[in-house]
Design a protein around this motif. Structure first.
Motif, short mmCIF file in Angstrom:
data_model
loop_
_atom_site.label_atom_id
_atom_site.label_comp_id
_atom_site.label_asym_id
_atom_site.label_seq_id
_atom_site.Cartn_x
_atom_site.Cartn_y
_atom_site.Cartn_z
N ILE A 114 -33.50 -22.92 -18.36
CA ILE A 114 -34.36 -23.92 -17.73
C ILE A 114 -34.93 -24.88 -18.77
N LEU A 115 -35.41 -24.33 -19.89
CA LEU A 115 -36.02 -25.14 -20.94
C LEU A 115 -35.24 -24.98 -22.24
N CYS A 116 -35.23 -26.02 -23.06
CA CYS A 116 -34.60 -25.97 -24.37
C CYS A 116 -35.32 -24.92 -25.21
N LEU A 117 -34.57 -24.04 -25.85
CA LEU A 117 -35.18 -22.97 -26.64
C LEU A 117 -35.97 -23.51 -27.83
N ASN A 118 -35.60 -24.67 -28.33
CA ASN A 118 -36.25 -25.21 -29.51
C ASN A 118 -37.46 -26.07 -29.18
N CYS A 119 -37.28 -27.09 -28.35
CA CYS A 119 -38.36 -28.06 -28.13
C CYS A 119 -39.06 -27.91 -26.78
N GLY A 120 -38.48 -27.16 -25.83
CA GLY A 120 -39.11 -26.94 -24.55
C GLY A 120 -38.87 -28.01 -23.51
N TYR B 95 -29.87 -25.57 -25.17
CA TYR B 95 -30.53 -26.56 -26.01
C TYR B 95 -30.28 -27.95 -25.43
N CYS B 96 -31.20 -28.88 -25.69
CA CYS B 96 -31.06 -30.23 -25.16
C CYS B 96 -30.11 -31.08 -26.00
N SER B 97 -29.92 -30.73 -27.27
CA SER B 97 -29.02 -31.51 -28.13
C SER B 97 -28.49 -30.63 -29.26
N LYS B 98 -27.51 -31.17 -29.98
CA LYS B 98 -26.96 -30.45 -31.13
C LYS B 98 -28.00 -30.29 -32.23
N ASN B 99 -28.86 -31.33 -32.38
CA ASN B 99 -29.91 -31.26 -33.40
C ASN B 99 -30.88 -30.11 -33.11
N CYS B 100 -31.23 -29.93 -31.83
CA CYS B 100 -32.13 -28.84 -31.46
C CYS B 100 -31.47 -27.48 -31.74
N LYS B 101 -30.18 -27.37 -31.45
CA LYS B 101 -29.48 -26.11 -31.71
C LYS B 101 -29.45 -25.80 -33.21
N MET B 102 -29.16 -26.84 -34.03
CA MET B 102 -29.12 -26.63 -35.48
C MET B 102 -30.50 -26.25 -36.01
N GLU B 103 -31.53 -26.90 -35.51
CA GLU B 103 -32.90 -26.59 -35.95
C GLU B 103 -33.28 -25.16 -35.56
N TRP B 104 -32.92 -24.75 -34.34
CA TRP B 104 -33.20 -23.39 -33.86
C TRP B 104 -32.46 -22.37 -34.73
#
Length: 169
Positions: free
Chosen positions: A64-70, A84-93
């Motif tokens: 439901i929500l992006c694990l990194n930014c919500g 995740y909402c984007s590749k950047n969020c996945k990499m950061e996570w």
């Protein structure tokens, strides 16, 4: 009570909040929250509820929500579900949630830790090069120590296997 409020009650309940706190968040009465929770198996203490339904929580709410930014995610009808909402969020996570593994160096025998990988063999590059490109000086040093019955500190793994194996030839 509409579907959006029911979903919000589930989310807040699985976060461990009590009936009164959920009522304050949703604007509904505490008794209506309690009644809904009892009818749907969400009653009891919040912490116990989290333990009981951990797998369901992960399956239902991870997407439901992006694990990194919500940020709320929009799922495609086909293909794998997004976390995740984007590749950047996945990499950061991935960079902030790496698991630490313990290993024993195959050359020097020291214990060392590495982040995010399960395939490390050597504690550093010098141990790798000494093991991989074993020199004649190293061989001479080991041979003299063996002949003098002294302890040999650093042996390559292939030599340890060779010396400790049962020769059937």
């Amino acid at each position: 009570m509409n579907d959006e409020q029911r979903q919000q009650i589930k989310i807040l309940r699985f976060q461990g909040l009590g009936y009164k706190q959920i009522a304050n968040e949703t604007g509904l009465s505490r008794d209506s929250i309690r009644g809904y929770c009892k009818r749907n198996g969400l009653d009891g203490y919040g912490k116990e509820l989290i333990k009981k339904y951990k797998k369901i929580i992960e399956e239902e709410f991870v997407y439901i929500l992006c694990l990194n930014c919500g940020v709320e995610l929009e799922q495609n009808k086909r293909g794998a579900r997004k976390k995740y909402c984007s590749k950047n969020c996945k990499m950061e996570w991935d960079n902030t949630h790496r698991k630490e593994y313990k290993f024993i160096c195959e050359y020097c025998g020291k214990e060392f830790k590495a982040l995010g990988t399960t395939k490390r063999k050597y504690c550093d590059n010098t141990c790798y090069t000494r093991d991989r490109f074993w020199r004649k000086e190293d061989a001479a040093e080991v041979a003299t120590k063996i002949l003098e019955f002294k302890k040999v500190n650093n042996l390559p793994m292939w030599l340890k296997d060779l010396l400790l194996s049962d020769n059937e030839e």
